[in-house]
Design a protein around this motif. Structure first.
Motif, PDB file in Angstrom:
ATOM      1  N   ARG A 242      18.330  18.847 -35.488  1.00  0.00           N
ATOM      2  CA  ARG A 242      17.044  19.450 -35.128  1.00  0.00           C
ATOM      3  C   ARG A 242      16.389  20.094 -36.343  1.00  0.00           C
ATOM      4  O   ARG A 242      15.169  19.998 -36.537  1.00  0.00           O
ATOM      5  CB  ARG A 242      17.249  20.506 -34.023  1.00  0.00           C
ATOM      6  CG  ARG A 242      15.957  21.017 -33.418  1.00  0.00           C
ATOM      7  CD  ARG A 242      15.146  19.907 -32.744  1.00  0.00           C
ATOM      8  NE  ARG A 242      15.907  19.271 -31.682  1.00  0.00           N
ATOM      9  CZ  ARG A 242      16.265  17.985 -31.699  1.00  0.00           C
ATOM     10  NH1 ARG A 242      15.906  17.185 -32.707  1.00  0.00           N
ATOM     11  NH2 ARG A 242      16.972  17.466 -30.712  1.00  0.00           N
TER      12      ARG A 242
ATOM     13  N   THR B 165       6.304  20.485 -29.477  1.00  0.00           N
ATOM     14  CA  THR B 165       7.583  20.859 -28.878  1.00  0.00           C
ATOM     15  C   THR B 165       8.744  20.035 -29.439  1.00  0.00           C
ATOM     16  O   THR B 165       8.587  18.887 -29.838  1.00  0.00           O
ATOM     17  CB  THR B 165       7.528  20.714 -27.351  1.00  0.00           C
ATOM     18  OG1 THR B 165       7.245  19.360 -27.011  1.00  0.00           O
ATOM     19  CG2 THR B 165       6.444  21.619 -26.758  1.00  0.00           C
TER      20      THR B 165
ATOM     21  N   ARG C 263      14.488  27.100 -32.146  1.00  0.00           N
ATOM     22  CA  ARG C 263      13.465  26.199 -32.673  1.00  0.00           C
ATOM     23  C   ARG C 263      12.317  26.921 -33.384  1.00  0.00           C
ATOM     24  O   ARG C 263      11.823  26.445 -34.409  1.00  0.00           O
ATOM     25  CB  ARG C 263      12.907  25.339 -31.530  1.00  0.00           C
ATOM     26  CG  ARG C 263      13.895  24.334 -31.002  1.00  0.00           C
ATOM     27  CD  ARG C 263      13.496  23.789 -29.644  1.00  0.00           C
ATOM     28  NE  ARG C 263      13.720  24.754 -28.578  1.00  0.00           N
ATOM     29  CZ  ARG C 263      13.446  24.541 -27.298  1.00  0.00           C
ATOM     30  NH1 ARG C 263      12.906  23.379 -26.941  1.00  0.00           N
ATOM     31  NH2 ARG C 263      13.699  25.458 -26.384  1.00  0.00           N
TER      32      ARG C 263
ATOM     33  N   CYS D 289       8.411  24.952 -27.685  1.00  0.00           N
ATOM     34  CA  CYS D 289       9.205  24.507 -26.535  1.00  0.00           C
ATOM     35  C   CYS D 289       8.301  24.343 -25.322  1.00  0.00           C
ATOM     36  O   CYS D 289       7.308  25.053 -25.172  1.00  0.00           O
ATOM     37  CB  CYS D 289      10.369  25.454 -26.236  1.00  0.00           C
ATOM     38  SG  CYS D 289       9.947  26.996 -25.419  1.00  0.00           S
ATOM     39  N   SER D 290       8.647  23.398 -24.472  1.00  0.00           N
ATOM     40  CA  SER D 290       7.790  23.068 -23.332  1.00  0.00           C
ATOM     41  C   SER D 290       7.693  24.228 -22.339  1.00  0.00           C
ATOM     42  O   SER D 290       6.672  24.417 -21.700  1.00  0.00           O
ATOM     43  CB  SER D 290       8.307  21.814 -22.630  1.00  0.00           C
ATOM     44  OG  SER D 290       9.663  21.964 -22.269  1.00  0.00           O
TER      45      SER D 290
ATOM     46  N   GLU E 127      13.150  19.284 -28.827  1.00  0.00           N
ATOM     47  CA  GLU E 127      14.281  19.412 -27.904  1.00  0.00           C
ATOM     48  C   GLU E 127      15.182  20.557 -28.355  1.00  0.00           C
ATOM     49  O   GLU E 127      15.356  20.795 -29.547  1.00  0.00           O
ATOM     50  CB  GLU E 127      15.063  18.100 -27.844  1.00  0.00           C
ATOM     51  CG  GLU E 127      14.314  16.980 -27.146  1.00  0.00           C
ATOM     52  CD  GLU E 127      15.155  15.721 -27.013  1.00  0.00           C
ATOM     53  OE1 GLU E 127      16.392  15.812 -27.159  1.00  0.00           O
ATOM     54  OE2 GLU E 127      14.578  14.644 -26.782  1.00  0.00           O
ATOM     55  N   ASP E 128      15.767  21.232 -27.379  1.00  0.00           N
ATOM     56  CA  ASP E 128      16.552  22.436 -27.655  1.00  0.00           C
ATOM     57  C   ASP E 128      17.994  22.079 -28.015  1.00  0.00           C
ATOM     58  O   ASP E 128      18.707  21.482 -27.200  1.00  0.00           O
ATOM     59  CB  ASP E 128      16.545  23.348 -26.419  1.00  0.00           C
ATOM     60  CG  ASP E 128      17.014  24.753 -26.720  1.00  0.00           C
ATOM     61  OD1 ASP E 128      17.508  24.995 -27.840  1.00  0.00           O
ATOM     62  OD2 ASP E 128      16.886  25.608 -25.822  1.00  0.00           O
TER      63      ASP E 128
END
Length: 209
Positions: free
Chosen positions: A192, A172, A60, A152-153, A174-175
């Motif tokens: 993504r 953030t 990401r 990312c979280s 999602e992966d």
């Protein structure tokens, strides 16, 4: 866009198709601090440095770095330098490079090994993004005066303070890693990438110069 900054055709054709209007108001609020950071720097004619940070600097954060740099060129926002880093160094995941290649970027591997180095070129006469996994405080990255964007979280929760960051901004995603080694892998990585492209398009479209 000036002739000197012409994006590759496939990328230039993709950007107007991005569904920016579908970004929710809640998500726009999440993106606003990054818009404010860029706008303030642009108005004061300062260098705009953005470091996109994720745990492994493998997916990401690289997609965000590449698309942000591309959108800065598309919208003629000067003095933008985008970086990426992780809380640890691993490798840029090959599907990220493949996704960008299929989107119209020129991707070349200039160094092999456990942590390959790629050049990711988006425009005829612009410097390519150098893609490889590195820690957020790597010498390749800026030491001060930058916005740290947490993609990312896990990194957002694990890094409450980023040394040298002028502003810390959680945005953030999602992966796509969740779909590795599944029939949906390529589709989900592209999904993504398109989301990140759409949101970076919105961010830079809001900048007035």
């Amino acid at each position: 866009m000036t002739t000197e900054k012409v994006l590759f055709e496939a990328i230039a054709n993709l950007i107007p198709t991005l569904e920016v209007a579908k970004i929710s108001e809640e998500r726009k609020e999440t993106l606003q601090p990054l818009i404010d950071f860029i706008q303030n720097k642009a108005e004061s004619k300062q260098k705009i440095r953005i470091n996109f940070i994720c745990t492994h600097n493998s997916r990401r954060s690289h997609l965000s770095q590449v698309w942000a740099q591309t959108m800065a060129t598309y919208f003629n926002i000067d003095n933008v330098s985008c970086y990426s880093g992780g809380t640890e160094s691993t490798a840029l995941f090959p599907m990220v490079a493949e996704t960008l290649l299929k989107t119209g970027f020129e991707v070349q591997t200039i160094s092999e090994g456990k942590n390959p180095v790629y050049t990711i070129k988006y425009a005829v006469n612009e410097h390519p993004v150098i893609g490889f996994s590195k820690k957020l405080d790597d010498d390749f990255n800026p030491k001060s005066g930058f916005a740290a964007v947490m993609t990312c979280s896990q990194a957002d929760g694990g890094c409450p303070f980023i040394v040298g960051a002028e502003k810390r901004i959680p945005i953030t995603f999602e992966d796509p890693k969740a779909f590795d080694n599944t029939p949906q892998q390529a589709e989900k990585y592209n999904e993504r990438s398109v989301q990140i492209a759409t949101e970076m398009c919105y961010v830079f479209s809001q900048i007035t110069i």
